[in-house]
Every structure is written in C-alpha cells, then in structure tokens.
Scaffold this active site. Structure first.
Site, short mmCIF file in Angstrom:
data_model
loop_
_atom_site.label_atom_id
_atom_site.label_comp_id
_atom_site.label_asym_id
_atom_site.label_seq_id
_atom_site.Cartn_x
_atom_site.Cartn_y
_atom_site.Cartn_z
N CYS A 2 0.81 -1.22 0.00
CA CYS A 2 0.00 0.00 0.00
C CYS A 2 0.84 1.27 0.00
O CYS A 2 1.92 1.31 0.58
CB CYS A 2 -0.89 0.04 1.23
SG CYS A 2 -1.80 -1.45 1.55
N ARG A 27 4.68 0.46 -6.04
CA ARG A 27 4.66 -0.42 -4.87
C ARG A 27 3.68 -1.59 -5.05
O ARG A 27 3.75 -2.56 -4.30
CB ARG A 27 4.28 0.38 -3.63
CG ARG A 27 5.27 1.48 -3.31
CD ARG A 27 4.70 2.44 -2.28
NE ARG A 27 4.60 1.83 -0.98
CZ ARG A 27 5.56 1.80 -0.08
NH1 ARG A 27 6.72 2.36 -0.35
NH2 ARG A 27 5.38 1.25 1.08
N TRP A 74 -3.08 -2.63 -1.43
CA TRP A 74 -2.69 -3.97 -1.88
C TRP A 74 -3.36 -4.93 -0.92
O TRP A 74 -3.00 -4.99 0.25
CB TRP A 74 -1.16 -4.08 -1.82
CG TRP A 74 -0.62 -5.33 -2.39
CD1 TRP A 74 -0.37 -5.61 -3.69
CD2 TRP A 74 -0.21 -6.50 -1.66
NE1 TRP A 74 0.16 -6.87 -3.83
CE2 TRP A 74 0.27 -7.44 -2.60
CE3 TRP A 74 -0.20 -6.86 -0.31
CZ2 TRP A 74 0.75 -8.69 -2.23
CZ3 TRP A 74 0.27 -8.11 0.06
CH2 TRP A 74 0.74 -9.02 -0.91
N ASN A 98 -1.26 1.11 5.96
CA ASN A 98 -0.40 0.17 5.24
C ASN A 98 0.10 -0.84 6.27
O ASN A 98 0.62 -0.44 7.31
CB ASN A 98 0.78 0.93 4.61
CG ASN A 98 1.81 0.01 3.96
OD1 ASN A 98 1.56 -1.17 3.76
ND2 ASN A 98 2.96 0.57 3.63
N GLY A 99 -0.05 -2.15 6.00
CA GLY A 99 0.44 -3.15 6.94
C GLY A 99 -0.69 -4.07 7.38
O GLY A 99 -1.70 -4.20 6.70
N GLU A 480 16.38 -17.35 -11.08
CA GLU A 480 16.02 -15.95 -11.29
C GLU A 480 15.33 -15.78 -12.65
O GLU A 480 14.35 -15.04 -12.78
CB GLU A 480 17.28 -15.07 -11.19
CG GLU A 480 17.12 -13.61 -11.59
CD GLU A 480 16.11 -12.82 -10.77
OE1 GLU A 480 15.56 -13.34 -9.78
OE2 GLU A 480 15.85 -11.66 -11.16
N LYS A 484 11.60 -14.35 -12.98
CA LYS A 484 11.31 -13.16 -13.78
C LYS A 484 10.21 -13.46 -14.79
O LYS A 484 9.28 -12.69 -14.95
CB LYS A 484 12.60 -12.76 -14.50
CG LYS A 484 12.91 -11.33 -14.63
CD LYS A 484 13.49 -10.58 -13.47
CE LYS A 484 12.80 -10.74 -12.14
NZ LYS A 484 13.56 -10.24 -11.03
N GLU A 487 6.68 -14.11 -13.05
CA GLU A 487 6.02 -13.01 -12.35
C GLU A 487 5.47 -11.95 -13.29
O GLU A 487 4.51 -11.27 -12.96
CB GLU A 487 6.93 -12.38 -11.28
CG GLU A 487 8.09 -11.60 -11.82
CD GLU A 487 8.94 -10.98 -10.72
OE1 GLU A 487 8.41 -10.58 -9.69
OE2 GLU A 487 10.16 -10.90 -10.92
N HIS A 503 16.48 -36.23 -11.55
CA HIS A 503 15.87 -36.65 -10.27
C HIS A 503 14.40 -36.24 -10.21
O HIS A 503 13.84 -36.14 -9.13
CB HIS A 503 16.65 -36.06 -9.10
CG HIS A 503 18.08 -36.53 -9.09
ND1 HIS A 503 18.43 -37.82 -8.75
CD2 HIS A 503 19.23 -35.91 -9.43
CE1 HIS A 503 19.75 -37.97 -8.86
NE2 HIS A 503 20.24 -36.81 -9.27
N LYS A 603 5.90 -4.09 -4.58
CA LYS A 603 7.33 -3.80 -4.67
C LYS A 603 8.00 -3.92 -3.31
O LYS A 603 9.13 -4.33 -3.19
CB LYS A 603 7.51 -2.40 -5.25
CG LYS A 603 8.95 -2.01 -5.51
CD LYS A 603 9.53 -2.80 -6.67
CE LYS A 603 10.99 -2.51 -6.91
NZ LYS A 603 11.61 -3.60 -7.70
#
Ligand code: F6R
Length: 608
Positions: A2, A27, A74, A98-99, A480, A484, A487, A503, A603
């Site tokens: 947020c 964010r 968010w 926010n939180g 990575e 990338k 997402e 395996h 973010k």
C-alpha cells in the site's frame, strides 16, 4: 505494498494527492481512494483497480477541500473492491493504513459487542472504530490516537483525519515507512520521499513507535505514551524525475538498459578502477576474523545471495548459511557471534528480512545490510551498510537492483578473500579488472542481443511451461530467470540445478516444454551439455544461453542459441542476467501483460 499520502494544504488537495499516489504505483496495488474535509464534512472517492478509475470518479464528482489523505491498497484482508478500499470512515474519523493489524479479529469482536457495525472486511476498519469509540467516550483526538495505538498490534503505517479538525493529520509508524514533508505553510506525508518530491525535499522519517501530528506549519512527534521525541529533518535527493520512463515503454525496460551506467557507479564505491584493488569496506564487519556468514533475503534478493554464497565460499573460504527470510526467521538456526549476518533487500523494508535481521542481532551477530534504500529500516538497524546505489527501482520485477546486488557481493567476496589471505594480490587485480570491464561488456551485450531476444520471445510466449537449468552460479540465475518470466508474463516456469534434472523434472520434458539452459564455458560446461543431451533425446526444445566458446563447443540442435562474449567467471552472472531479463520482459510485453505492475505483486513487502 500500500501507498499513503496526506496533505495539510492551502489549496484544493484532491488532484495533488492522486498525483502523489501515481508516484507510489510501483509499490503495487489493486484499489485506491482519496478523502478530504470540506466545510466541516468528510467526503471520499474510492475505486477498484488502477488510478484512472479513481480519476474518472473524481472528474465526475469533484472533491473539494484543502486537507486530505489518499491510499493505494494492496489487498491483504478482504478482496480488492470499493468497500474494502481506503480511506475508511467511521463517525467523522477517516483512516488509511499500510500493513496488518494482527489482533484485528479480537478487537473486532469486542467492538461488535459494543454495537459497532462493520462495512468492510478489512483489518483497518477496527482502527477507525476504536478512534470513534474513544472520541465518543470523551477523549481528545491526540488521546484517542494514543489509546488506539496502545490497543493495536502488528505492522502499520497509519494516517488519520478527524472531521471536526480540518487543519490536522495524525499518523503513526510501526513497521512500514512513513515520511513527513515540510513545505511552506503546508505539510505533507507519504510512504516515501519520491511521492512528496514535487512538493518538498525537506523530509523527516518517522521511526517505529512514533506518533506524529502535522498541521499547516508544524510537526510534532511523540511516543505512544505522548512523550515528545525529536526527529531531525533531512534534505532528500529523491526527485520526481526518478519515476520517469524516459523513451522506454516500461520502467522495467528502462531499468534493464540503465544497468551498465548504474553498475559502473555502484562499483566505483567498492573498487579502485586505477589500481584495480578493492576499497576498504564498512569496518563494522571484519571478514578476517569470521567463522562464517549467514545470508538471508527474499525473492530475487535471495537469489543474489545464493550467487554470493558461491563467491564467499570459493574466494574467501568462508562458509555461508543461506535461507529465504520467511524460513530463516523461524528456523531457530544456531548462530554464533563469531559469524556475521548479511541481509539483502532492495527496499530495505521487507518484513521477513527485517525479522531475520532482528533474530540474528539477538544472537549477537554483527549485521550487514546490502540495500538500495539507505534510509530504510534494514539499513538503519544494521552495523554495516553496503549500498547497491541502483537508484529507485520502479518496475516491480527487480532487474538493476539484482545486478547491483551481485556487483556488491562480488566486490565484498574479493575484499573478504584479501582480508583472509585466500585471494592473492595478483588475483585481486585480475578480478577487479574484470569487474571494471563489465559495464562496457553489458552495454555491448544489451545492444547486440536485443533483436534476437525480441524475436525469440514471440516463440516463448506460445508456451505454457518453461524449465530453466544451470550449474554453479548459473543455478541461482536459472531460478532468477524462471522467477522473472513467471512473475511478469504469467507463464509457469521453474529453475533447477542442471544436475537435478534426472531426479524428477526430466519427466516433464516433451515438445511443449522449452528448456532454457544457462551455460557459460566454465568448469561445469561439459556436465551441463550432458544434461542438455538428455533433454534433446526426449524431444525437448532447447534455448541455449552460452558464450562464444560454449557455442562453438556444443553440437546440439537448439531452438535458439544466444551467444554472449567470453567473460571471466566473476562477472558471468551479471552478464548472463541480461538475456534472462530481456527474455522475460519481451515475452510479457508481447503477451500484453502489465509489465511494471504484475497482478498480485507488491514492490515493498512490509507484511509477513
Ligand atoms: C522479483 C522481486 C522480488 C523481490 C523480493 C524482495 O522480481 O523483485 O522477489 O526481490 O520481494 O524484495 P526486497 O529486495 O525489497 O527485500
């Protein structure tokens, strides 16, 4: 996560609040809202989805008023719809948050018994109800705020207006950041200094446990008992220009292309380009005396740490214990004060990473922070700060922060090797020379591979699943690459150590599952080629990311081979990051995805 903004102004604030919210879009959010007080009455507009939905509402129904608060949400508790969007109103109290309020459920039950009627599914609404209740019981605004702060627990940045006081905004911080901006006859607050940058560059950062009250020309900070505390202001370097895309379609593209210049600037902090030596690092951590290192981080920052583990162990002979922070914090890992702990975080605010830091601090370890935001909580709570100097990263998918984290880790591992006598002067010179050449090689690679990657991304965008393989430092890069791609393009992707293929994941290989193999011509090359052979034998389509020597040595048929220049092992992870970033970027752009703000992602992850 947020974003919050507030203005105690002299002119109408709604448009400025939305403008400031735009600078917090990076964010991540899924609804937004704004509230003002006009002629003694609170009013608000809220909308699901992106800011233009909120702007359309404001265009249709103007929101006058010279004081206001605004929020991008968010979703954590309750779906992202208009009812759950902030600001929340209860009896003349407006709240944005926010939180997470961790004890909201027990507070809500108590408030319902008292007669409160809840109109949203959010945890935030309990804050508004508590404030309304304390006001009804006769407390003044400040006292009600302090009483509420002594009841809630969790992580929060809270901002509050009372309808009957159109000249004051109250706020509190316990976890997520909150910055106060000092203007001329106006005061501001926001989740970061960039949001406030067109209004003022004089910023006071609140710290955990601060309650702040702003009026037109005054900031008052106190603890939750109401005892005054002093917080100095500072001049912030953040400018609105930092959130400008320039000529690029997306921030992510801009940030990918910024890497050569930015990494050169970052390296300048850690190495001497003239003498090809590493510079002395923050003395709070003495690598020569350590028995080991513990590294913890989340997501991409964790994967940078994993590459760092290979380097510290190989060059400095320093054993590294590494884990994702959400596990590290609860693992009850035995640690010793003879070890040091490194925490890697772009934002410097990631809740799990911060909790791991505090755990390690309690165990008596010296703490080092590899961070981008130097004013962040993780930086402030560390003994040694190793800035990555990447500048603001706006695209939610981390690119330039990742390669700058790698550049810092490479420099630190050489410095640690020198301090421990495991890297000779000659090796130091050779490795620093390679680091010094890296920005030029990055520029060349970015220009040369772009057309091929864009064309290849068209093919990749048709698949539903992709596997990435690598060995040594290319193994974290494989993870990575997969992170990338998934997402931002929403194509399912997994990164594996090449040796793990047989395996399990080999069962998935067929013509519908392209395998992206990251293999510079290093010590592991032959072994990785054997794994490629296993893929080819099962009809798998291979996208081979290698160097000139590797391309010449492999005779296997591939869907595409991306050939990079031959580079030294110490810089290979940074150079090989470029094709995996561009591949994810172009694939997502071709699919029309919201590259800079992928769905459900934030973010700065300030909750567990
Ligand atoms: C992925 C990404 C995330 C972050 C993670 C940690 O592209 O950006 O995985 O790396 O959320 O964030 P910081 O580095 O701010 O602690």
């Amino acid at each position: 996560m947020c974003g919050i903004v507030g203005i105690v102004g002299r002119e109408p604030v709604a448009a400025r609040l939305v403008d400031a919210l735009r600078r917090l879009e990076y964010r991540g959010y899924d609804s937004a809202g704004v509230a003002t007080i006009h002629e003694g009455k609170l009013d608000r507009r809220r909308a699901e989805g992106k800011l233009f939905n909120l702007e359309s509402k404001l265009a249709g129904e103007l929101l006058p008023g010279t004081i206001g608060i605004a929020h991008t949400r968010w979703a954590t508790h309750g779906v992202p719809n208009e009812e759950n969007a902030h600001p929340h109103f209860v009896e003349g109290v407006a709240v944005v948050h926010n939180g997470i309020i961790e004890n909201f459920s027990e507070l809500k039950d108590e408030l319902i018994v008292d007669g409160a009627v809840f109109t949203s599914q959010t945890d935030t609404e309990v804050v508004a109800h508590l404030l309304a209740k304390y006001t009804r019981e006769g407390l003044g605004h400040r006292e009600a705020m302090l009483a509420m702060l002594n009841r809630v627990s969790g992580a929060y940045a809270l901002v509050v207006m009372f309808q009957d006081d159109p000249g004051t905004i109250l706020s509190a911080r316990f976890g997520p950041p909150l910055a106060i901006g000092h203007g001329k006859g106006e005061m501001f607050l926001g989740s970061d200094a960039i949001a406030l940058s067109p209004f003022t560059n004089e910023i006071t950062y609140l710290v955990d446990g601060d309650c702040a009250i702003i009026t037109h020309d005054r900031l008052e900070v106190m603890d939750y008992q109401g005892r005054p505390v002093t917080r100095k202001s500072q001049i912030s370097q953040a400018t609105a220009f930092m959130v400008d895309k320039g000529n690029h379609r997306h921030f992510m593209e801009k940030e990918i292309y910024e890497q050569p210049e930015i990494i050169s600037h970052a390296l300048g902090h850690y190495v001497d380009f003239a003498s090809h030596t590493v510079k002395a690092t923050d003395k709070a951590i003495d690598f020569s005396k350590l028995s080991g290192l513990a590294i913890s981080a989340c997501g991409t920052a964790y994967l940078a740490g994993l590459v760092g583990k290979y380097w510290f162990e190989r060059y400095a002979r320093l054993p590294v214990e590494i884990d994702v922070a959400s596990e590290f914090r609860y693992r009850e890992l035995p640690l010793s004060p003879t070890q040091a702990a490194l925490f890697i975080s772009q934002s410097g605010e990631t809740a799990d990473t911060l909790a791991s830091l505090r755990y390690s601090k309690d165990e008596g370890l010296k703490i080092g922070a590899i961070v981008n935001v130097r004013e962040s909580t993780i930086a402030r709570e560390s003994d040694a700060i190793f800035p990555i100097l990447a500048g603001p990263e706006i695209g939610v998918a981390s690119t330039k922060a990742f390669t700058c984290q790698l550049a810092v880790l490479a420099s630190l591992s050489i410095a640690a090797g020198r301090a421990r006598g495991t890297v000779s002067e000659a090796d130091e010179k050779a490795m620093v020379k390679h680091l010094a050449e890296m920005p030029r090689i990055m520029s060349r690679v970015l220009n040369e591979i772009q057309p091929q990657i864009e064309a290849l991304s068209r093919d990749l965008s048709r698949f539903k699943d992709v596997l990435y393989l690598g060995r040594g430092t290319s193994y974290p890069l494989a993870m990575e690459g997969a992170l990338k791609l998934k997402e931002i393009s929403y194509i399912h992707a997994e990164g594996y150590a090449a040796g793990e293929l047989k395996h399990g994941p080999i069962a998935l290989i067929d013509e519908n599952m392209p395998v992206i193999v990251i293999a510079p011509h290093d010590r592991f090359f032959e072994k990785t080629v054997s794994n490629m052979q296993e893929v080819a034998a099962r009809g798998g389509k291979i996208i081979f990311i290698t160097d000139e020597k590797g391309a010449a040595a492999s005779k296997l048929e591939t869907l595409a081979t991306i050939t990079l220049p031959n580079v030294d092992e110490i810089i290979a992870p940074m150079i090989f990051s470029l094709p995996i970033q561009l591949l994810a970027y172009h694939t997502a752009a071709i699919l029309g995805a919201d590259v800079d703000q992928p769905r459900n992602l934030a973010k700065s992850v300030t909750v567990e």
